[in-house]
Design an enzyme around this catalytic site. Structure first.
Site, short mmCIF file in Angstrom:
data_model
loop_
_atom_site.label_atom_id
_atom_site.label_comp_id
_atom_site.label_asym_id
_atom_site.label_seq_id
_atom_site.Cartn_x
_atom_site.Cartn_y
_atom_site.Cartn_z
N GLU A 293 -10.68 -8.18 3.96
CA GLU A 293 -10.06 -8.22 5.27
C GLU A 293 -10.86 -8.91 6.38
OE1 GLU A 293 -9.45 -3.88 4.86
OE2 GLU A 293 -7.47 -4.29 5.67
N GLU B 220 0.86 -1.20 0.00
CA GLU B 220 0.00 0.00 0.00
C GLU B 220 0.89 1.24 0.00
OE1 GLU B 220 -3.24 0.20 2.84
OE2 GLU B 220 -3.43 2.36 2.58
N ARG C 125 -7.65 2.89 12.94
CA ARG C 125 -8.54 1.74 12.76
C ARG C 125 -8.54 0.86 14.01
NH1 ARG C 125 -11.74 -0.74 8.93
NH2 ARG C 125 -11.19 0.64 7.22
N1 LUZ Z 1 -5.67 1.79 4.27
C1 LUZ Z 1 -5.94 3.08 4.56
C2 LUZ Z 1 -6.39 0.79 4.79
O1 LUZ Z 1 -5.22 3.95 4.09
N2 LUZ Z 1 -6.98 3.37 5.34
C3 LUZ Z 1 -7.77 2.43 5.89
O2 LUZ Z 1 -8.72 2.73 6.61
C4 LUZ Z 1 -7.45 1.07 5.61
N3 LUZ Z 1 -8.17 0.10 6.17
C5 LUZ Z 1 -7.85 -1.15 5.91
C6 LUZ Z 1 -6.77 -1.43 5.08
N4 LUZ Z 1 -6.06 -0.47 4.53
MO1 MOS Z 2 -4.69 -2.93 3.07
S1 MOS Z 2 -4.14 -3.57 4.88
O1 MOS Z 2 -6.24 -3.05 2.73
O2 MOS Z 2 -3.54 -2.35 2.12
#
Ligand code: LUZ
Ligand code: MOS
Length: 752
Positions: free
Chosen positions: A706, A226, A304
């Site tokens: 998830e 990510e 979160r």
């Molecule tokens: N990524 C993010 C995430 O930037 N914000 C979120 O709330 C999130 N939640 C789950 C997985 N990735």
């Molecule tokens: Mo994610 S933990 O939905 O990159």
């Protein structure tokens, strides 16, 4: 509908970054990493590398033309270290060479001299020194202080959960190519092409429109790409900028395990208060998140955690505070669940502790406290479904839990050195990026003159099947066959300003955007058909590619209709933009409506421990999951199975080990155990909860990436039960993962 990638995968034809045909003159890049966890850089000695043939260049922070900064949320992370290094594995220099063996040879000859500074790896120690990555936050509802006074039972405890290596099969990597006029094109294995584009532009001092990022698919990501795919793409682009030649940077497995962030380890203190009817009245918790040496996504992950404090339970008085602690470890990052699983493990530990002290069945407390329609979450949003209770009740109907308990008791009476245990795990997971502004997506749809269709979105295919689902969305929106639809690569020049494919939201956001684009084109086509057939639009429809007037099939076929529209000079392309309605959140009061909806479910896990060795297996997991109205049951089941297994691994055999010097000990697959096929449950049965589906979800089919990971948490508590069946003196200490070593200690000691 079958996954559109399955044929290519099975034949080994699917393309990943390292499979792209290389251009002539392509060079390879290899980072040189800090081997000091915390130190002042005295000098970087390159003298032993000078005469190595095939070495093209070595670049350091001084070579960066723009800003040496890759922090996504906070600007606290240099791409290449400057005066200080803050963790082992921090990139310090970039080696560019003709081939990989040369680059490795160069790397082995670079010497970095540092003056050692104090190394902190423990988040609690970091907190006590005031070493926080950013300010703590507190989420609160009711009044815990007065609430605890009214409780009949109050218990205090501690819970720890370890980190987790993503172990995507495709390691991190990028291939950067010089284009005309100083522009750069990057093929990146990233969940966030826009983050890569933006960061390359910033670090190289370019405009975003000079940087094109293209992604075909990823060989897994799980959150690890990510934010943390960015550094490698920027490094490759830096080399391109310097050398004007194509440069490929692919991390080898051991470098990837060593130098990339993982799931955050957490250490937490909690107090739980129950009334005489076992209703949880109060829950107070402090989370110490081990953030590593830079913020990365920790602010969002910590947020979160604070949203998922109470898991699937309604608790009137809650106070939760989270600290993101700065340590000299690689910055920890997103991992499927994103801080939610860590919170839910603490909640389940608290209930387990209360059950143990009160000598009642943990299930009784869980069931008693499940969320119901109309209950208020501690962040202000109302629970708008009974699915927590319904999934529990449904599972109990399919597999009566009392009968299951009795069967386990019987098994345990009949076996001396084999003991079984079970646990029930309810889940509740909020769907939407917690950062409201990220909940938007775009989709560009073209109808070509022959009636075939091209769809580009911001979604990244990473094995989860999003491209298959988007193919379905386009085909169903246009009433044509899926074979007409081609999913294009994800490219920043076609779809701009994308959110990363994350937060389980890829199909919802990009699917809704695709629906909007298709709707616009359909309106054009229906006008065309209406004029051509002389029938009113209200009576027209397309079914399986034929135009109908009311229920009567005409002889106007899709291809013909598209051709007519084109000759009439109609627009056969559209860009849809979707932004999730209704959601908002006010950080000043930590209240709002952050989630489009929640996903629920309940699982039942049975484990069997070998009391001579501490080894265990999982005879079965059965669960009722809230899919909404699943638009693709095979893909969705695959997601549940994969997430469950990943959750089981996190709770059992996957153990990240660092020494006090911040050295990762579990840096290869011989030292970091991941669950294999023998570890998989003997039986996994997934029952969909029957509902009308969720209108905020794409085609009423709920996000699935998830939430099911959290079913794995049940394994920890099932193992504790099995140990107790052998050793009544055993007192669990809620310290995940429950490795076979810990099980063995528990079987023959007082704790484990
Ligand atoms: N990524 C993010 C995430 O930037 N914000 C979120 O709330 C999130 N939640 C789950 C997985 N990735
Ligand atoms: Mo994610 S933990 O939905 O990159």
């Amino acid at each position: 509908m079958k996954n559109i990638d399955s044929g290519g995968h099975v034949r080994g034809e699917s393309i990943y970054v390292d499979d792209l045909p290389e251009l002539n003159g392509t060079l390879v890049a290899l980072p040189f990493f800090s081997d000091s966890a915390h130190g002042k850089v005295l000098n970087l000695d390159l003298s032993q590398t000078r005469d190595i043939p095939g070495l093209i260049g070595i670049f350091t922070a001084e070579d960066i033309p723009g800003e040496n900064q890759i922090g996504g949320i906070l600007s606290d992370e240099p791409l290449l270290a400057e005066e200080e290094v803050h963790f082992r594995g921090q990139p310090v220099a970039l080696i560019v060479a003709e081939d990989i063996p040369t680059a490795r040879k160069v790397r082995s000859r670079i010497v970095m001299n540092t003056e050692a500074l104090e190394v902190i790896t423990d988040p609690r120690i970091a907190k006590s020194r005031g070493q926080l990555l950013f300010p703590p936050r507190t989420f609160e509802i009711g009044d815990v202080e007065s609430g605890f006074k009214k409780c009949t039972h109050v218990f205090k405890g501690r819970a720890d959960s370890g980190g987790q290596e993503h172990l995507y099969i495709e390691t991190q990597g990028a291939y950067a190519i010089p284009m005309e006029n100083g522009n750069i094109k990057i093929h990146s294995s990233t969940q966030g092409p826009t983050i890569v584009q933006k960061t390359v532009a910033k670090v190289l001092g370019m405009a975003m429109h000079q940087v094109e990022v293209d992604v075909t698919r990823l060989g897994g990501a799980f959150g690890g790409k990510e934010d943390q795919a960015t550094a490698w793409a920027v490094l490759a682009a830096l080399a391109v900028k310097k050398l004007n030649r194509p440069v490929k940077l692919i991390l080898e497995r051991q470098d990837d395990m060593y130098a990339t962030g993982k799931r955050h380890p957490y250490s937490s203190d909690f107090t739980i208060g129950l009334d005489k009817d076992l209703k949880i009245q109060c829950f107070e918790v402090e989370y110490y998140q081990n953030g590593g040496a830079a913020a990365d996504l920790s602010p969002a992950i910590m947020e979160r955690t604070l949203f998922h404090v109470t898991n699937a339970y309604c608790i009137p008085h809650v106070k939760a505070t989270a600290y993101s602690c700065k340590t000299n470890l690689v910055p920890f990052t997103a991992f499927r669940g994103f801080g939610g699983p860590q919170a839910m493990f603490v909640m389940e530990s608290a209930i387990a502790l209360a059950a143990e002290r009160l000598n009642v069945d943990k299930k009784r407390i869980q069931h008693q406290n499940l969320l119901k329609n109309g209950d208020k979450f501690h962040y202000g949003q109302l629970c708008r479904s009974d699915n927590a209770v319904l999934s529990w009740t449904e599972l109990d109907k399919i597999r009566p839990m009392d009968i299951e308990c009795k069967a386990i008791d019987t098994f345990n009476q009949q076996n001396v050195f084999k003991k079984r245990g079970m646990a029930v795990m309810p889940i509740c997971f909020g769907i939407s990026f917690t950062n409201t502004s990220m909940n938007q997506a775009r989709s560009m749809v073209h109808i070509y003159q022959d009636g075939s269709v091209s769809v580009s979105t911001g979604a990244i295919e990473m094995g989860q099947g999003v491209n298959t689902k988007l193919t379905q969305v386009a085909a169903w929106s246009l009433n044509i066959f899926p074979s007409r639809v081609r999913m294009e690569t994800t490219n920043t020049t076609r779809v701009a300003n994308t959110s990363p494919t994350a937060a389980s939201s890829g199909s919802d956001l990009n699917g809704k955007a695709t629906q909007l684009a298709c709707k616009e084109i359909m309106a054009t086509l229906m006008q065309t058909a209406s004029a051509y057939l002389g029938a009113s639009i209200q009576k027209l429809s397309i079914r399986d590619e034929w135009v109908y007037i009311s229920d009567k099939k005409t002889n106007l076929y899709w291809n013909e209709l598209v051709k007519i529209a084109f000759l009439e000079r109609k627009q056969l392309s559209a860009i849809g933009h979707y932004a999730t309605p209704e959601i908002h959140f006010d950080k000043r009061i930590e209240k709002g409506h952050p989630f489009a909806y929640h996903v629920f479910g309940t699982s039942l896990t049975v484990v069997e421990v070998d009391c001579l060795t501490g080894m265990y297996k999982i005879p079965k997991v059965e669960l009722v999951h809230d899919f909404g109205k699943s638009m693709n049951t095979e893909i969705d089941k695959g997601q549940v199975e994969g997430a469950l297994m990943q959750g089981i691994g996190w709770m059992t055999v996957e153990e990240l080990k660092y020494d006090v010097e911040g050295r990762l000990l579990s840096d290869s697959l011989s030292k970091y155990k991941v669950p294999d096929i023998y570890m998989a449950p003997g039986k996994v049965e997934i029952f969909p909860l029957q509902t009308d589906g969720e209108p905020m979800a794409i085609l009423r089919s709920k996000a699935v990436g998830e939430p099911p990971l959290m079913y794995g948490i049940g394994t920890y508590f099932a193992l504790a039960e099995a140990i107790k069946a052998f050793n009544p003196k055993y007192r669990p200490i809620y310290d995940a993962p429950m490795t076979p070593e810990k099980v063995l200690m528990g079987l023959y000691g007082r704790q484990g």
